[in-house]
Design an enzyme around this catalytic site. Structure first.
Site, PDB file in Angstrom:
ATOM      1  CG  LEU A 295      -2.023   0.929   1.415  1.00  0.00           C
ATOM      2  CD1 LEU A 295      -3.144   0.540   0.461  1.00  0.00           C
ATOM      3  CD2 LEU A 295      -2.543   0.873   2.859  1.00  0.00           C
ATOM      4  CB  SER A 296       0.619   4.560  -1.556  1.00  0.00           C
ATOM      5  OG  SER A 296       0.900   4.131  -2.862  1.00  0.00           O
TER       6      SER A 296
ATOM      7  CB  ALA B 237       5.360   9.334  -6.110  1.00  0.00           C
TER       8      ALA B 237
ATOM      9  CG  HIS C 233       9.323   2.283 -13.056  1.00  0.00           C
ATOM     10  ND1 HIS C 233      10.356   2.240 -13.952  1.00  0.00           N
ATOM     11  CD2 HIS C 233       8.316   2.957 -13.663  1.00  0.00           C
ATOM     12  CE1 HIS C 233      10.011   2.874 -15.053  1.00  0.00           C
ATOM     13  NE2 HIS C 233       8.781   3.315 -14.918  1.00  0.00           N
TER      14      HIS C 233
END
Length: 278
Positions: A56-57, A110, A147
């Site tokens: 999870l973020s 992000a 990524h």
């Protein structure tokens, strides 16, 4: 007990969960089903409480904290590095206010870090693994990369606009908290504790058998050689991933506090762990 373990199809997640996927450790009474999806999809699924264990973020945790608790292991932190902003041509950070940035999802960490970095920025959501190419071809003028492109963007002729991990550490002295592993709260307490420990064992196995785990992780690496993949994995799977400790917890709390203070997320404090022992 069947446990759905959801995580991203990335080299770092593959490295972390190699031992479980390859039956290298004792999974106890659990049968693990690995579910692979991009992080924004995982965030969306967590909002519906879909999976028992899920990556999870940290940003998304603010919206699902009543359904999921964090584990101390499995966290991804950018300690003086992190998501980067790239463009085809040199661009100053000040120019971001007049730029639309391609981001990997509205509830990714992000994206929240970008909003804290430049509150007036405009964003456009794109699949995380298409953003680098979109910037390279001119489809997007600026992109937020989460990524392996963090270590390969220069080879594609792209320019660094800002490194949000560098910015965050300068702002707070803390690592930038990005991803976490969580366990659903409706599972019995004993199962939550045991599942968290199995995750820790899987991460430890990868760190202790690096070459073996990295060979497996290369299946999920995007356009990088073994050296670059090793560098990327080392950024996000390390001792802090094994146990985030007090510094990691403080980083998460500060990130969520600033996000709430800026009006971008609901209040998510105090941060709660499935085994609240430090």
């Amino acid at each position: 007990m069947n446990i759905r373990l959801a995580h991203s199809p990335d080299a770092d997640d593959a490295f972390m969960f190699y031992a479980l996927a390859a039956n290298k450790i004792d999974a106890g009474p659990y049968r693990f089903e690995h579910v692979l999806a991009d992080i924004q999809t995982l965030n969306d699924c967590a909002a519906r409480g879909k999976y028992e264990l899920t990556a999870l973020s940290v940003h998304a945790y603010a919206y699902v904290r009543d359904a999921y608790a964090l584990t101390r292991c499995g966290g991804s932190f950018g300690d003086g590095y992190g998501p980067i902003l790239v463009a085809r041509e040199p661009m100053s950070a000040e120019q971001l206010a007049d730029t639309t940035v391609a981001v990997p999802g509205p509830t990714t960490s992000a994206a929240l870090a970008l909003k804290l970095f430049c509150p007036t920025v405009r964003t456009r959501v794109m699949p995380f693994d298409t953003i680098l190419e979109a910037v390279r071809t001119g489809e997007a003028s600026c992109g937020l990369i989460i990524h392996e492109g963090q270590v390969t963007y220069a080879r594609q002729g792209l320019c660094l606009v800002a490194n949000l991990g560098v910015w965050w550490r300068g702002r707070t002295g803390l690592p930038l908290p990005l991803g976490v592993n969580t366990v659903r709260r409706d599972l019995p307490t004993a199962d939550r504790a045991r599942l968290a420990d199995i995750l820790r064992q899987s991460i430890q196995y990868g760190l202790s058998h690096r070459e073996e785990a990295l060979s497996y992780a290369m299946r999920y690496a995007r356009d990088v050689d073994a050296a670059a993949a090793d560098r990327f994995v080392g950024m996000y799977v390390n001792d802090t991933t094994l146990d985030m400790g007090d510094r990691g917890r403080r980083a998460i709390e500060e990130f969520l506090r600033q996000g709430h203070q800026a009006g971008d997320i609901p209040d998510a404090l105090p941060v709660e762990f499935c085994v609240n022992v430090w």
